[in-house]
Scaffold this motif. Structure first.
Motif, PDB file in Angstrom:
ATOM      1  N   ARG A   1      36.422 -59.601  30.206  1.00  0.00           N
ATOM      2  CA  ARG A   1      37.543 -60.153  30.976  1.00  0.00           C
ATOM      3  C   ARG A   1      37.817 -61.568  30.495  1.00  0.00           C
ATOM      4  O   ARG A   1      36.895 -62.354  30.259  1.00  0.00           O
ATOM      5  CB  ARG A   1      37.239 -60.165  32.470  1.00  0.00           C
ATOM      6  N   VAL A   2      39.099 -61.894  30.351  1.00  0.00           N
ATOM      7  CA  VAL A   2      39.498 -63.213  29.888  1.00  0.00           C
ATOM      8  C   VAL A   2      40.458 -63.834  30.893  1.00  0.00           C
ATOM      9  O   VAL A   2      41.118 -63.125  31.663  1.00  0.00           O
ATOM     10  CB  VAL A   2      40.165 -63.151  28.496  1.00  0.00           C
ATOM     11  N   LEU A   3      40.544 -65.142  30.871  1.00  0.00           N
ATOM     12  CA  LEU A   3      41.466 -65.890  31.713  1.00  0.00           C
ATOM     13  C   LEU A   3      42.553 -66.513  30.854  1.00  0.00           C
ATOM     14  O   LEU A   3      42.362 -66.740  29.655  1.00  0.00           O
ATOM     15  CB  LEU A   3      40.726 -66.972  32.495  1.00  0.00           C
ATOM     16  N   LYS A   4      43.664 -66.789  31.449  1.00  0.00           N
ATOM     17  CA  LYS A   4      44.784 -67.380  30.732  1.00  0.00           C
ATOM     18  C   LYS A   4      44.367 -68.729  30.150  1.00  0.00           C
ATOM     19  O   LYS A   4      43.817 -69.575  30.839  1.00  0.00           O
ATOM     20  CB  LYS A   4      45.971 -67.562  31.680  1.00  0.00           C
ATOM     21  N   GLY A   5      44.633 -68.911  28.869  1.00  0.00           N
ATOM     22  CA  GLY A   5      44.251 -70.149  28.199  1.00  0.00           C
ATOM     23  C   GLY A   5      42.855 -70.141  27.628  1.00  0.00           C
ATOM     24  O   GLY A   5      42.445 -71.111  26.979  1.00  0.00           O
ATOM     25  N   GLN A   6      42.101 -69.050  27.822  1.00  0.00           N
ATOM     26  CA  GLN A   6      40.739 -68.965  27.289  1.00  0.00           C
ATOM     27  C   GLN A   6      40.769 -68.748  25.781  1.00  0.00           C
ATOM     28  O   GLN A   6      41.594 -68.004  25.264  1.00  0.00           O
ATOM     29  CB  GLN A   6      39.982 -67.830  27.966  1.00  0.00           C
ATOM     30  N   LEU A   7      39.861 -69.401  25.071  1.00  0.00           N
ATOM     31  CA  LEU A   7      39.765 -69.227  23.617  1.00  0.00           C
ATOM     32  C   LEU A   7      39.324 -67.798  23.315  1.00  0.00           C
ATOM     33  O   LEU A   7      38.299 -67.336  23.820  1.00  0.00           O
ATOM     34  CB  LEU A   7      38.762 -70.225  23.038  1.00  0.00           C
ATOM     35  N   ILE A   8      40.110 -67.105  22.478  1.00  0.00           N
ATOM     36  CA  ILE A   8      39.759 -65.725  22.130  1.00  0.00           C
ATOM     37  C   ILE A   8      39.548 -65.537  20.635  1.00  0.00           C
ATOM     38  O   ILE A   8      39.030 -64.507  20.208  1.00  0.00           O
ATOM     39  CB  ILE A   8      40.834 -64.744  22.630  1.00  0.00           C
ATOM     40  N   ALA A   9      39.944 -66.522  19.817  1.00  0.00           N
ATOM     41  CA  ALA A   9      39.741 -66.416  18.363  1.00  0.00           C
ATOM     42  C   ALA A   9      39.796 -67.806  17.759  1.00  0.00           C
ATOM     43  O   ALA A   9      40.570 -68.660  18.209  1.00  0.00           O
ATOM     44  CB  ALA A   9      40.782 -65.514  17.719  1.00  0.00           C
ATOM     45  N   ASP A  10      38.963 -68.020  16.742  1.00  0.00           N
ATOM     46  CA  ASP A  10      38.933 -69.332  16.075  1.00  0.00           C
ATOM     47  C   ASP A  10      38.255 -69.166  14.726  1.00  0.00           C
ATOM     48  O   ASP A  10      37.756 -68.088  14.384  1.00  0.00           O
ATOM     49  CB  ASP A  10      38.185 -70.350  16.939  1.00  0.00           C
ATOM     50  N   SER A  11      38.237 -70.248  13.959  1.00  0.00           N
ATOM     51  CA  SER A  11      37.590 -70.247  12.651  1.00  0.00           C
ATOM     52  C   SER A  11      37.111 -71.665  12.357  1.00  0.00           C
ATOM     53  O   SER A  11      37.706 -72.636  12.833  1.00  0.00           O
ATOM     54  CB  SER A  11      38.558 -69.780  11.558  1.00  0.00           C
ATOM     55  N   ALA A  12      36.033 -71.769  11.583  1.00  0.00           N
ATOM     56  CA  ALA A  12      35.518 -73.079  11.192  1.00  0.00           C
ATOM     57  C   ALA A  12      36.215 -73.623   9.958  1.00  0.00           C
ATOM     58  O   ALA A  12      35.925 -74.734   9.519  1.00  0.00           O
ATOM     59  CB  ALA A  12      34.008 -72.985  10.932  1.00  0.00           C
ATOM     60  N   ALA A  13      37.131 -72.862   9.388  1.00  0.00           N
ATOM     61  CA  ALA A  13      37.850 -73.304   8.191  1.00  0.00           C
ATOM     62  C   ALA A  13      38.711 -74.527   8.512  1.00  0.00           C
ATOM     63  O   ALA A  13      39.184 -74.686   9.647  1.00  0.00           O
ATOM     64  CB  ALA A  13      38.714 -72.186   7.644  1.00  0.00           C
ATOM     65  N   PRO A  14      38.932 -75.415   7.529  1.00  0.00           N
ATOM     66  CA  PRO A  14      39.733 -76.617   7.804  1.00  0.00           C
ATOM     67  C   PRO A  14      41.190 -76.323   8.101  1.00  0.00           C
ATOM     68  O   PRO A  14      41.810 -77.001   8.915  1.00  0.00           O
ATOM     69  CB  PRO A  14      39.575 -77.451   6.520  1.00  0.00           C
ATOM     70  N   VAL A  15      41.771 -75.298   7.450  1.00  0.00           N
ATOM     71  CA  VAL A  15      43.176 -74.958   7.682  1.00  0.00           C
ATOM     72  C   VAL A  15      43.228 -73.656   8.467  1.00  0.00           C
ATOM     73  O   VAL A  15      43.154 -72.555   7.919  1.00  0.00           O
ATOM     74  CB  VAL A  15      43.951 -74.816   6.353  1.00  0.00           C
ATOM     75  N   THR A  16      43.317 -73.779   9.770  1.00  0.00           N
ATOM     76  CA  THR A  16      43.380 -72.631  10.662  1.00  0.00           C
ATOM     77  C   THR A  16      43.868 -73.112  12.010  1.00  0.00           C
ATOM     78  O   THR A  16      44.112 -74.305  12.215  1.00  0.00           O
ATOM     79  CB  THR A  16      41.997 -71.954  10.779  1.00  0.00           C
ATOM     80  N   ALA A  17      44.026 -72.180  12.949  1.00  0.00           N
ATOM     81  CA  ALA A  17      44.448 -72.529  14.300  1.00  0.00           C
ATOM     82  C   ALA A  17      43.842 -71.517  15.267  1.00  0.00           C
ATOM     83  O   ALA A  17      43.905 -70.314  15.012  1.00  0.00           O
ATOM     84  CB  ALA A  17      45.973 -72.534  14.419  1.00  0.00           C
ATOM     85  N   PRO A  18      43.246 -71.983  16.365  1.00  0.00           N
ATOM     86  CA  PRO A  18      42.655 -71.053  17.327  1.00  0.00           C
ATOM     87  C   PRO A  18      43.725 -70.320  18.128  1.00  0.00           C
ATOM     88  O   PRO A  18      44.890 -70.717  18.164  1.00  0.00           O
ATOM     89  CB  PRO A  18      41.810 -71.973  18.221  1.00  0.00           C
ATOM     90  N   LEU A  19      43.304 -69.249  18.787  1.00  0.00           N
ATOM     91  CA  LEU A  19      44.183 -68.456  19.638  1.00  0.00           C
ATOM     92  C   LEU A  19      43.619 -68.425  21.047  1.00  0.00           C
ATOM     93  O   LEU A  19      42.392 -68.454  21.242  1.00  0.00           O
ATOM     94  CB  LEU A  19      44.304 -67.030  19.098  1.00  0.00           C
ATOM     95  N   HIS A  20      44.509 -68.352  22.025  1.00  0.00           N
ATOM     96  CA  HIS A  20      44.110 -68.349  23.429  1.00  0.00           C
ATOM     97  C   HIS A  20      44.756 -67.178  24.150  1.00  0.00           C
ATOM     98  O   HIS A  20      45.839 -66.715  23.760  1.00  0.00           O
ATOM     99  CB  HIS A  20      44.509 -69.668  24.095  1.00  0.00           C
ATOM    100  N   ALA A  21      44.096 -66.724  25.201  1.00  0.00           N
ATOM    101  CA  ALA A  21      44.617 -65.596  25.962  1.00  0.00           C
ATOM    102  C   ALA A  21      45.933 -65.982  26.634  1.00  0.00           C
ATOM    103  O   ALA A  21      45.988 -66.988  27.343  1.00  0.00           O
ATOM    104  CB  ALA A  21      43.594 -65.157  27.005  1.00  0.00           C
TER     105      ALA A  21
END
Length: 562
Positions: A64-84
């Protein structure tokens, strides 16, 4: 050319080469106010929504996830995380159709909303952002997953770290392409948020001036932004002429400053940075409220849509669900375009999700956007060169792209092409010039990647050969040293001295003394041998007999030869 900006102030403007005056068709989606959508049954969130390394899911099916919760990310310098985009349950992580010209699929997180739209605990707002360092603000922007929302989708936090002094910050509100009005609606309805974002960016970059550029076909947006200005600020709202593609980054910079961005260069090289108004508003949300990027404004328009307008859409909502909430299809639309008619691309299905870079869903009818006629031979009229805003020679680029002469087409500055479509629009032979240029770019990138991989493989091979040669040289050196040691004559033995003989005799005497003492101990009468039974006595005699036999054997073997 001089225009009025801010409150009675005038500013000189320049014009770029070429461009077109196109029917804007913007009134189609502006007759109704901004609308919110009802959450659909499923949200499909692609892991690749930005330029750079694909984010990796950090949730699992069933979670279960909440709105605005981090759901995807990467340690790479050029990337952007995703949120629910809302609260609910992660159903699966699967391959799903994504909005891309190729029509291919990509990894997506599928979320089933629970209808509660409950927020996760957000990071604290940074209300007094002027007291915070640039690194702190960039980190907040990065953690909020903000990318360029004008279509480029480059991670904003990286763009805000130019490494050079920035003199001019430009907020791009031109929105020059026909039909698209989401930025216009944003500036009308949320002008304060856009202005707050501009102030944050100006503080972060320490720019001398901030220019908010809006085309003069958006009078309501211009007035709304004027009303949010403060007299003491060095921020200007600049009304620019309506010419397509004035919203192109390099073209807008030239209009406002008269400067040219170098070929294959970046605006930061001339002290300028440009951000879209939607990106600016998202940055305000991230800094002042701690909210990550989970939704965006999308224009749904065209004569094929029953209720065209602008909608605030959660990231991951399928285009089919969005169109259904806009009243559905009508008049048998012949195309489904993501973006505008000039720079957008056809979608093979409406079962693709809205992403951070999706600003428009266009459904034109056959009468509204007739199919292009079959391409004919180039007549060398030169009209494509006349309208090219990048001052290129599309005709020459076309010939070399068609001949697959990639090196030659790059000599004509292929990568300066912004794919605006002006050349294709005016071509009397109906040649899809932009398609050729996109093909040439893709092939050039593929060849460059292949060259890099080949160079990397060659470096690894050369390193392996050098390592093996070094190990072989070391092995031969060890063998050579060993042979040299074997050839060396051993040192002559010294004759024994008198002291050596005496030491040897003393050692012999000591050994004989120890042997005699041991023998004496063995010959002693054992204790507790009285009152023995006949069996015990027999055992003792047997042991004594074996001991005598062993002693005789040792003495016989120790006698010196005759």
């Amino acid at each position: 050319m001089y225009v009025e900006s801010k409150k009675g102030k005038t500013r000189e403007l320049w014009s770029f080469h070429g461009g077109l005056h196109l029917p804007d068709h913007k009134e189609v989606s502006l007759h109704s106010p901004l609308q919110s959508v009802t959450l659909p049954k499923r949200l499909v969130v692609p892991l690749q929504q930005h330029i750079g390394v694909t984010a990796q899911a950090c949730v699992k099916p069933g979670e279960r996830v909440l709105k605005g919760q981090l759901i995807a990310d990467s340690a790479a310098p050029v990337t952007a995380p995703l949120h629910a985009p809302t609260s609910g349950s992660v159903i699966e992580i699967v391959e799903h159709a994504i909005p891309h010209p190729s029509g291919l699929s990509g990894h997506c997180i599928v979320i089933e909303p629970d209808g509660e739209d409950s927020w996760v605990e957000l990071p604290p707002p940074i209300s007094d952002y002027r007291q915070e360092s640039a690194d702190t603000l960039r980190q907040r922007i990065r953690e909020s997953g903000i990318v360029g929302m004008g279509g480029a989708t480059f991670p904003s936090a990286i763009k805000l770290n130019p490494g050079k002094p920035i003199k001019t910050l430009i907020i791009n509100g031109a929105e020059c392409e026909p039909y698209i009005t989401c930025d216009d609606r944003l500036m009308r309805d949320q002008a304060a948020k856009v202005m707050d974002g501009a102030r944050i960016l100006q503080h972060l970059l320490q720019s001398e001036v901030c220019l908010i550029a809006i085309e003069d076909n958006k009078p309501e947006a211009i007035l709304a932004m004027f009303d949010e200005l403060r007299q003491e600020e060095n921020i200007e709202v600049v009304r620019i002429p309506t010419v397509y593609p004035s919203g192109g980054e390099k073209q807008l910079i030239h209009i406002l400053t008269g400067q040219e961005v170098p070929t294959s260069g970046l605006p930061a090289q001339i002290g300028t940075i440009c951000h879209n108004v939607a990106t600016t508003a998202a940055i305000a949300d991230a800094v002042l409220q701690g909210r990550p990027l989970v939704s965006r404004l999308v224009t749904v328009t065209g004569e094929g849509i029953k209720n065209p307008g602008n909608y605030e859409v959660p990231i991951g909502m399928l285009a089919s669900d969005l169109i259904e909430q806009a009243g559905g299809y009508q008049n048998n639309p012949q195309q489904l375009i993501l973006g505008g008619p000039m720079m957008g691309f056809d979608l093979s299905t409406d079962r693709v999700p809205i992403t951070k870079g999706s600003n428009c869903i266009l459904c034109p009818t056959a009468e509204e956007a007739p199919r292009p006629e079959p391409a004919q031979a180039c007549i060398r009229c030169g009209r494509c060169a006349d309208v090219c805003p990048a001052h290129l020679l599309p005709q020459q680029m076309y010939w070399h792209s068609r001949a697959k002469d990639l090196e030659k087409v790059q000599d004509y500055n292929l990568f300066d092409c912004i794919e605006c479509g002006c050349c294709s629009h005016v071509c009397p032979s109906h040649i899809p010039l932009v398609h050729y240029f996109r093909y040439a770019k893709a092939e050039s990138w593929a060849l460059e990647q292949e060259r890099r991989e080949s160079e990397h493989a060659k470096q690894r091979h050369d390193f392996r050969i050098a390592r093996l040669e070094r190990l072989e040289a070391e092995r031969k050196a060890r063998l050579r040293k060993k042979k040299e040691n074997l050839k060396a004559k051993p040192a002559a033995k010294k004759p024994p001295t008198k002291d050596d003989k005496e030491s040897k005799q003393a050692a012999i005497q000591a050994a004989m003394k120890r042997a005699a003492e041991k023998k004496a101990k063995q010959s002693q009468t054992p204790k507790n041998t009285e009152n023995l039974t006949a069996a015990q006595q027999a055992q003792i005699e047997a042991v004594d007999e074996r001991r005598k036999t062993a002693t005789k054997v040792r003495e016989n073997h120790s006698e010196p030869p005759a």
